[in-house]
Motif scaffolding. Structure first.
Motif, mmCIF file in Angstrom:
data_model
loop_
_atom_site.group_PDB
_atom_site.id
_atom_site.type_symbol
_atom_site.label_atom_id
_atom_site.label_comp_id
_atom_site.label_asym_id
_atom_site.label_seq_id
_atom_site.Cartn_x
_atom_site.Cartn_y
_atom_site.Cartn_z
ATOM 1 N N GLU A 89 0.842 -1.187 0.000
ATOM 2 C CA GLU A 89 0.000 0.000 0.000
ATOM 3 C C GLU A 89 0.882 1.243 0.000
ATOM 4 O O GLU A 89 1.799 1.348 0.788
ATOM 5 C CB GLU A 89 -0.885 -0.033 1.257
ATOM 6 C CG GLU A 89 -1.922 1.034 1.301
ATOM 7 C CD GLU A 89 -2.606 1.227 -0.048
ATOM 8 O OE1 GLU A 89 -3.301 0.310 -0.486
ATOM 9 O OE2 GLU A 89 -2.421 2.284 -0.672
ATOM 10 N N PHE A 90 0.586 2.170 -0.880
ATOM 11 C CA PHE A 90 1.399 3.384 -0.982
ATOM 12 C C PHE A 90 0.698 4.611 -0.419
ATOM 13 O O PHE A 90 1.180 5.730 -0.595
ATOM 14 C CB PHE A 90 1.789 3.635 -2.447
ATOM 15 C CG PHE A 90 2.739 2.602 -2.991
ATOM 16 C CD1 PHE A 90 4.083 2.623 -2.660
ATOM 17 C CD2 PHE A 90 2.280 1.591 -3.827
ATOM 18 C CE1 PHE A 90 4.965 1.664 -3.157
ATOM 19 C CE2 PHE A 90 3.151 0.631 -4.333
ATOM 20 C CZ PHE A 90 4.495 0.661 -3.994
ATOM 21 N N ASN A 135 9.825 3.845 -0.208
ATOM 22 C CA ASN A 135 9.880 4.601 1.040
ATOM 23 C C ASN A 135 11.297 5.076 1.353
ATOM 24 O O ASN A 135 11.492 6.189 1.838
ATOM 25 C CB ASN A 135 9.322 3.768 2.197
ATOM 26 C CG ASN A 135 7.809 3.856 2.262
ATOM 27 O OD1 ASN A 135 7.211 4.759 1.661
ATOM 28 N ND2 ASN A 135 7.177 2.949 2.971
ATOM 29 N N ILE A 149 14.170 13.614 2.077
ATOM 30 C CA ILE A 149 14.006 14.474 3.258
ATOM 31 C C ILE A 149 15.332 14.583 4.011
ATOM 32 O O ILE A 149 15.736 15.673 4.423
ATOM 33 C CB ILE A 149 12.888 13.940 4.173
ATOM 34 C CG1 ILE A 149 11.589 13.811 3.383
ATOM 35 C CG2 ILE A 149 12.680 14.851 5.375
ATOM 36 C CD1 ILE A 149 10.485 13.103 4.132
ATOM 37 N N GLY A 198 8.849 11.292 10.497
ATOM 38 C CA GLY A 198 8.350 10.280 11.423
ATOM 39 C C GLY A 198 7.408 9.374 10.671
ATOM 40 O O GLY A 198 7.449 9.308 9.442
ATOM 41 N N PHE A 241 2.926 12.799 13.907
ATOM 42 C CA PHE A 241 4.156 12.779 13.088
ATOM 43 C C PHE A 241 4.036 13.665 11.867
ATOM 44 O O PHE A 241 5.035 13.999 11.229
ATOM 45 C CB PHE A 241 4.561 11.357 12.716
ATOM 46 C CG PHE A 241 3.817 10.742 11.552
ATOM 47 C CD1 PHE A 241 2.609 10.087 11.731
ATOM 48 C CD2 PHE A 241 4.349 10.808 10.274
ATOM 49 C CE1 PHE A 241 1.934 9.525 10.658
ATOM 50 C CE2 PHE A 241 3.689 10.243 9.187
ATOM 51 C CZ PHE A 241 2.472 9.606 9.380
ATOM 52 N N GLU A 292 2.949 20.343 11.342
ATOM 53 C CA GLU A 292 2.505 21.454 10.494
ATOM 54 C C GLU A 292 0.976 21.578 10.416
ATOM 55 O O GLU A 292 0.408 21.779 9.338
ATOM 56 C CB GLU A 292 3.131 21.345 9.098
ATOM 57 C CG GLU A 292 2.634 20.207 8.206
ATOM 58 C CD GLU A 292 3.179 18.832 8.539
ATOM 59 O OE1 GLU A 292 3.617 18.599 9.679
ATOM 60 O OE2 GLU A 292 3.134 17.956 7.648
ATOM 61 N N ARG A 337 8.810 23.362 11.208
ATOM 62 C CA ARG A 337 8.087 22.904 10.017
ATOM 63 C C ARG A 337 7.995 23.958 8.919
ATOM 64 O O ARG A 337 7.187 23.806 8.005
ATOM 65 C CB ARG A 337 6.671 22.495 10.421
ATOM 66 C CG ARG A 337 6.630 21.252 11.291
ATOM 67 C CD ARG A 337 7.034 20.035 10.497
ATOM 68 N NE ARG A 337 6.875 18.814 11.264
ATOM 69 C CZ ARG A 337 6.934 17.612 10.713
ATOM 70 N NH1 ARG A 337 7.131 17.473 9.425
ATOM 71 N NH2 ARG A 337 6.824 16.541 11.454
HETATM 72 C C1 UDX Z 1 4.795 7.273 3.719
HETATM 73 C C2 UDX Z 1 4.788 7.254 2.179
HETATM 74 O O1 UDX Z 1 4.613 8.587 1.677
HETATM 75 C C3 UDX Z 1 3.688 6.341 1.675
HETATM 76 O O2 UDX Z 1 3.734 6.265 0.260
HETATM 77 C C4 UDX Z 1 3.862 4.974 2.287
HETATM 78 O O3 UDX Z 1 2.786 4.128 1.900
HETATM 79 C C5 UDX Z 1 3.904 5.057 3.799
HETATM 80 O O4 UDX Z 1 4.928 5.966 4.217
HETATM 81 P P1 UDX Z 1 3.362 8.494 5.608
HETATM 82 O O5 UDX Z 1 4.381 7.977 6.554
HETATM 83 O O6 UDX Z 1 1.935 8.294 5.943
HETATM 84 O O7 UDX Z 1 3.581 7.858 4.148
HETATM 85 O O8 UDX Z 1 3.563 10.078 5.441
HETATM 86 P P2 UDX Z 1 4.470 11.029 4.526
HETATM 87 O O9 UDX Z 1 3.595 12.074 3.988
HETATM 88 O O10 UDX Z 1 5.291 10.284 3.564
HETATM 89 O O11 UDX Z 1 5.407 11.735 5.606
HETATM 90 C C6 UDX Z 1 6.411 11.020 6.323
HETATM 91 C C7 UDX Z 1 7.210 11.986 7.195
HETATM 92 O O12 UDX Z 1 8.042 12.820 6.397
HETATM 93 C C8 UDX Z 1 6.333 12.936 8.025
HETATM 94 O O13 UDX Z 1 6.875 13.057 9.311
HETATM 95 C C9 UDX Z 1 6.416 14.229 7.259
HETATM 96 O O14 UDX Z 1 6.183 15.342 8.067
HETATM 97 C C10 UDX Z 1 7.849 14.182 6.739
HETATM 98 N N1 UDX Z 1 8.091 14.997 5.538
HETATM 99 C C11 UDX Z 1 7.423 14.727 4.382
HETATM 100 C C12 UDX Z 1 9.033 16.027 5.583
HETATM 101 O O15 UDX Z 1 9.652 16.268 6.609
HETATM 102 N N2 UDX Z 1 9.265 16.754 4.443
HETATM 103 C C13 UDX Z 1 8.622 16.504 3.266
HETATM 104 O O16 UDX Z 1 8.895 17.202 2.279
HETATM 105 C C14 UDX Z 1 7.656 15.467 3.238
#
Ligand code: UDX
Ligand code: ADP
Length: 467
Positions: free
Chosen positions: A164-165, A227, A234, A276, A341, A420, A446
């Motif tokens: 799942e993405f 992932n 990041i 996170g 997170f 954020e 953030r």
């Molecule tokens: C992630 C993947 O995006 C998703 O495709 C996969 O299925 C599961 O893992 P998720 O963990 O739900 O999803 O959130 P995501 O939006 O990817 O953010 C992950 C972390 O990165 C968050 O803490 C977010 O705040 C941080 N982040 C994201 C940043 O610090 N900067 C960015 O530009 C994007």
């Protein structure tokens, strides 16, 4: 010919299984979807008359409202749902192991194994079993071995990998219009037929050119790799944010400039206090563990650095708070805004806020926390887990959970923005300023607030990635 799917069972009613299968039910009214879980409280919440579903996800309630009781059911009767299904999604939790071989990096597959054994014991007819939870490579192989060793005569099991993405906070949108759906199967006639059956389910709403069918291994590895690559972006931008802080560059301008290159693209380049969530760290560590087991230490070290950079980013940020507050925060009140997170979720797994607060606690600061979605009980559980030696009573002497951002800011020396949440943009900052000790500091982890506006009010503002 591909078997026809008419009944789906989903084992695990969490962040992945719940939204995913609720969307399948909405998009496929001809398929009966039953989501089961051992956790009776969770199932009761999914079934609650006022739709107080157990996870916060924008748009989710509307989806559940449309299908629940029609062709979407939530139940604790795991065996019954397995028994009647043609296709079973396994969406149970796969946390990083805390002890034993591979502790700290390998995935704990206990829940997957128990669910798989349950399927083998209960099933009286053939099933397609789909691994949905993110798992290390080769898990499908182990599931197959367990199923084959324990199955009844005349039952065949075909295993698919269908990672799942979805990202939390945008799950419903991601599920309605996914960039792609990935389905891995054994490349045998039976494996391909099972894969076709699942393709047919998704084809009810996803254009077939976006449904990719590959081998089992490729599917499993692609999820970890996707992932890891996202998290790497990041960590890369966060590494550059440290250089910006030490020079006069501005990380937002740098991200913008880099993102304009169409080969790089603008998404996922937002510097932050650290990533996170339940996936990034876990999946990278899975990749590290895999690389080590394959005797590829350089590959392992390469990916491990992405996680280490993330730890460094969190540490660096809390140190900056201490340094700026005249090298001590002992006895000072710090307001932490946001505990999830990321925004638009109540999920706190691996949230950077937990690490920051733990750092503030060890500096003997007093911490006020406000988050619009996270349950208080969850905050206490996370802080207790982060400091297992401390009693909850002693944690509560240092930490207060507040009902609003303004309440958290009262009498504080500093505000730290850890998540954020959009609502933090609408805080009455003049009011917050009035009730804070002076000088009043804001630390934006953030890149959320308008620093110039806050400076005009009188705040001293520190932002990630700016000198
Ligand atoms: C992630 C993947 O995006 C998703 O495709 C996969 O299925 C599961 O893992 P998720 O963990 O739900 O999803 O959130 P995501 O939006 O990817 O953010 C992950 C972390 O990165 C968050 O803490 C977010 O705040 C941080 N982040 C994201 C940043 O610090 N900067 C960015 O530009 C994007
Ligand atoms: P994820 O983010 O991967 O969805 P969650 O922890 O939110 O993870 O959800 C996983 C769910 O799976 C939990 O609600 C847990 O109770 C459930 N679960 C774990 N093992 C089993 C099992 N053997 N049978 C049924 N449900 C299970």
């Amino acid at each position: 010919m591909a078997p026809k799917v008419t009944k789906i069972c989903c084992i695990g009613a969490g962040y992945v299984g719940g939204p995913t299968c609720a969307v399948i039910a909405v998009k496929c009214p001809h398929i009966k979807v039953t989501i089961v879980d051992l956790n009776a409280d969770r199932i009761a919440a999914w079934n609650s008359p006022d739709f107080a579903v157990p996870i916060y996800e924008p748009g989710l309630v509307d989806v559940v409202r449309k299908a629940r009781g029609r062709n979407l059911f939530f139940s604790t009767d795991v065996d019954g749902a397995i028994e009647e299904a043609d296709l079973i999604f396994v969406s149970v939790n796969t946390p990083t192991k805390k002890s034993g071989v591979g502790a700290g990096s390998a995935a704990d597959l206990n829940y997957v194994e128990l669910a798989t054994r349950r399927i083998a014991n209960v099933a009286n007819s053939s099933k397609i079993v789909v691994e949905k939870s993110t798992v290390p490579c080769r898990t499908a192989e182990s599931m197959r071995t367990i199923l084959e060793a324990n199955s009844k005569p005349n039952c065949r099991f075909d295993i698919l990998s269908n990672p799942e993405f979805l990202a939390e906070g945008t799950a419903i949108n991601d599920l309605f219009s996914p960039d792609r759906v990935l389905i891995g199967s054994l490349q045998t006639p039976e494996g391909k037929a099972a894969s076709d059956a699942l393709v047919e389910v998704y084809a009810n709403w996803v254009p077939t050119k976006q449904i990719l069918t590959v081998g089992l291994w490729s599917s499993e590895l692609s999820k970890l790799a996707a992932n890891a690559m996202l998290a790497q972006r990041i960590s890369s931008i966060n590494a550059l944010s440290a250089i910006c802080e030490a020079t006069g560059a501005n990380i937002d301008e740098v991200s913008h400039a880099i993102g304009y290159d169409s080969r790089v693209g603008p998404k996922f380049l937002k510097a932050s206090v650290g990533f996170g969530g339940s996936c990034f760290q876990k999946d990278i560590l899975n990749l590290v563990y895999l690389s080590e087991s394959l005797h590829l230490p350089e590959v392992a070290a390469y990916w491990r650095q992405v996680v280490e950079m993330n730890e460094y980013q969190k540490r660096r940020f809390s140190k900056r708070v201490v340094d700026t507050l005249f090298n001590t925060i002992t006895g000072k009140k710090i307001a932490v805004l946001g505990f999830a997170f990321k925004a638009d979720t109540g999920d706190t797994r691996e949230s950077a806020a937990i690490t920051l607060i733990k750092d503030f606690q060890s500096e003997r600061a007093l911490v006020n926390i406000y988050d619009p979605q996270v349950a208080h009980s969850q905050i206490w559980a996370d802080l207790q887990e982060a400091s297992p030696q401390a009693s909850l009573d002693s944690i509560k002497k240092q930490v207060t959970i507040c009902g609003s951002a303004l309440e958290a800011c009262k009498d504080a020396e500093a505000v730290v923005i850890a998540t954020e949440w959009k609502e933090f943009l609408d805080i009455d900052w003049e009011e917050a300023y009035k009730h804070m000790n002076k000088p009043a500091f804001v630390f934006d982890g953030r890149l959320l607030v308008d620093a110039d506006k806050l400076r005009k009010i009188g705040f001293k503002v520190t932002t990630i990635g700016r000198a």
